[in-house]
Scaffold this motif. Structure first.
Motif, PDB file in Angstrom:
ATOM      1  N   PRO A  92       0.815  -1.228   0.000  1.00  0.00           N
ATOM      2  CA  PRO A  92       0.000   0.000   0.000  1.00  0.00           C
ATOM      3  C   PRO A  92       0.848   1.278   0.000  1.00  0.00           C
ATOM      4  N   LEU A  93       1.952   1.268   0.712  1.00  0.00           N
ATOM      5  CA  LEU A  93       2.824   2.443   0.746  1.00  0.00           C
ATOM      6  C   LEU A  93       3.420   2.712  -0.632  1.00  0.00           C
ATOM      7  N   VAL A  94       3.914   1.688  -1.291  1.00  0.00           N
ATOM      8  CA  VAL A  94       4.509   1.867  -2.622  1.00  0.00           C
ATOM      9  C   VAL A  94       3.458   2.360  -3.610  1.00  0.00           C
ATOM     10  N   LEU A  95       2.277   1.786  -3.578  1.00  0.00           N
ATOM     11  CA  LEU A  95       1.208   2.226  -4.482  1.00  0.00           C
ATOM     12  C   LEU A  95       0.834   3.687  -4.239  1.00  0.00           C
ATOM     13  N   THR A  96       0.759   4.088  -2.990  1.00  0.00           N
ATOM     14  CA  THR A  96       0.424   5.480  -2.668  1.00  0.00           C
ATOM     15  C   THR A  96       1.479   6.434  -3.199  1.00  0.00           C
ATOM     16  N   ILE A  97       2.731   6.099  -3.001  1.00  0.00           N
ATOM     17  CA  ILE A  97       3.813   6.955  -3.487  1.00  0.00           C
ATOM     18  C   ILE A  97       3.759   7.073  -5.008  1.00  0.00           C
ATOM     19  N   LEU A  98       3.553   5.965  -5.680  1.00  0.00           N
ATOM     20  CA  LEU A  98       3.535   5.984  -7.141  1.00  0.00           C
ATOM     21  C   LEU A  98       2.327   6.725  -7.723  1.00  0.00           C
ATOM     22  N   THR A  99       1.243   6.779  -7.000  1.00  0.00           N
ATOM     23  CA  THR A  99       0.042   7.431  -7.529  1.00  0.00           C
ATOM     24  C   THR A  99      -0.086   8.884  -7.086  1.00  0.00           C
ATOM     25  N   THR A 100       0.913   9.392  -6.396  1.00  0.00           N
ATOM     26  CA  THR A 100       0.914  10.784  -5.958  1.00  0.00           C
ATOM     27  C   THR A 100       2.042  11.519  -6.674  1.00  0.00           C
ATOM     28  N   LYS A 101       1.706  12.622  -7.301  1.00  0.00           N
ATOM     29  CA  LYS A 101       2.713  13.422  -8.009  1.00  0.00           C
ATOM     30  C   LYS A 101       3.463  14.285  -6.993  1.00  0.00           C
ATOM     31  N   LEU A 102       4.699  13.925  -6.725  1.00  0.00           N
ATOM     32  CA  LEU A 102       5.504  14.639  -5.734  1.00  0.00           C
ATOM     33  C   LEU A 102       6.616  15.476  -6.348  1.00  0.00           C
ATOM     34  N   ASP A 103       6.795  15.396  -7.653  1.00  0.00           N
ATOM     35  CA  ASP A 103       7.936  16.035  -8.297  1.00  0.00           C
ATOM     36  C   ASP A 103       8.045  17.538  -8.060  1.00  0.00           C
ATOM     37  N   ASN A 104       6.930  18.224  -8.003  1.00  0.00           N
ATOM     38  CA  ASN A 104       6.970  19.685  -7.876  1.00  0.00           C
ATOM     39  C   ASN A 104       6.904  20.182  -6.441  1.00  0.00           C
ATOM     40  N   TYR A 105       6.938  19.262  -5.499  1.00  0.00           N
ATOM     41  CA  TYR A 105       6.912  19.645  -4.087  1.00  0.00           C
ATOM     42  C   TYR A 105       8.325  19.985  -3.613  1.00  0.00           C
ATOM     43  N   SER A 106       8.403  20.813  -2.580  1.00  0.00           N
ATOM     44  CA  SER A 106       9.696  21.119  -1.956  1.00  0.00           C
ATOM     45  C   SER A 106      10.136  19.920  -1.114  1.00  0.00           C
ATOM     46  N   PHE A 107      11.381  19.945  -0.704  1.00  0.00           N
ATOM     47  CA  PHE A 107      11.911  18.876   0.147  1.00  0.00           C
ATOM     48  C   PHE A 107      11.044  18.701   1.389  1.00  0.00           C
ATOM     49  N   GLU A 108      10.720  19.790   2.043  1.00  0.00           N
ATOM     50  CA  GLU A 108       9.918  19.731   3.266  1.00  0.00           C
ATOM     51  C   GLU A 108       8.511  19.194   2.997  1.00  0.00           C
ATOM     52  N   GLN A 109       7.919  19.616   1.888  1.00  0.00           N
ATOM     53  CA  GLN A 109       6.577  19.137   1.547  1.00  0.00           C
ATOM     54  C   GLN A 109       6.592  17.635   1.262  1.00  0.00           C
TER      55      GLN A 109
END
Length: 138
Positions: A92-109
């Motif tokens: 579930p953790l891997v699936l959540t990470i892959l389905t969330t676009k995190l590229d444009n977030y800051s390090f802290e976000q």
């Protein structure tokens, strides 16, 4: 964003295969099976992944805290920017990470999001009691 699954033996490969069964091919998802057969050292395998995309952000997911895979990766990425390490990987953790676009977030976000994702993944751990008449989980 590059996602690297790393484990002792074949766990990382199994999680990757399961993810791709569910989601299809994931070009940014990679698996490292440490100490399996006669292969390069874990350090070389991790470094090679980083060198392929040196300007990308990386999330490393390992099998267990305190294990050699987790501690080796922690040492390698200790002073590198835009690299994150999560231990206790589950599907579930891997699936959540892959389905969330995190590229444009800051390090802290990203760090905050990953904390939230880990909290949600913990909720997937349950004891399921099965009786002859019904299944009940809590």
């Amino acid at each position: 964003m590059q996602i690297i699954l790393a484990s002792h033996s074949q766990m990382a490969n199994g999680v990757k295969k399961t993810v791709e069964l569910i989601m299809g091919q994931q070009p940014n998802l990679h698996a490292i099976a440490a100490y399996d057969d006669e292969q390069e050292s874990l350090e070389k395998l991790v470094t090679a992944q980083i060198e392929k995309k040196p300007h990308d952000k990386f999330i490393f997911l390992t099998d267990t805290i305190g294990g050699s895979v987790n501690t080796t990766i922690a040492q390698i990425i200790y002073d590198k920017k835009n690299m994150f390490l999560i231990t206790g990987m589950n599907l579930p953790l891997v699936l959540t990470i892959l389905t969330t676009k995190l590229d444009n977030y800051s390090f802290e976000q990203i760090a905050n999001k990953l904390e939230d994702f880990c909290e949600e993944a913990r909720k997937e751990l349950k004891v399921v009691h099965i009786t002859a008449q019904k299944a009940e989980d809590f």
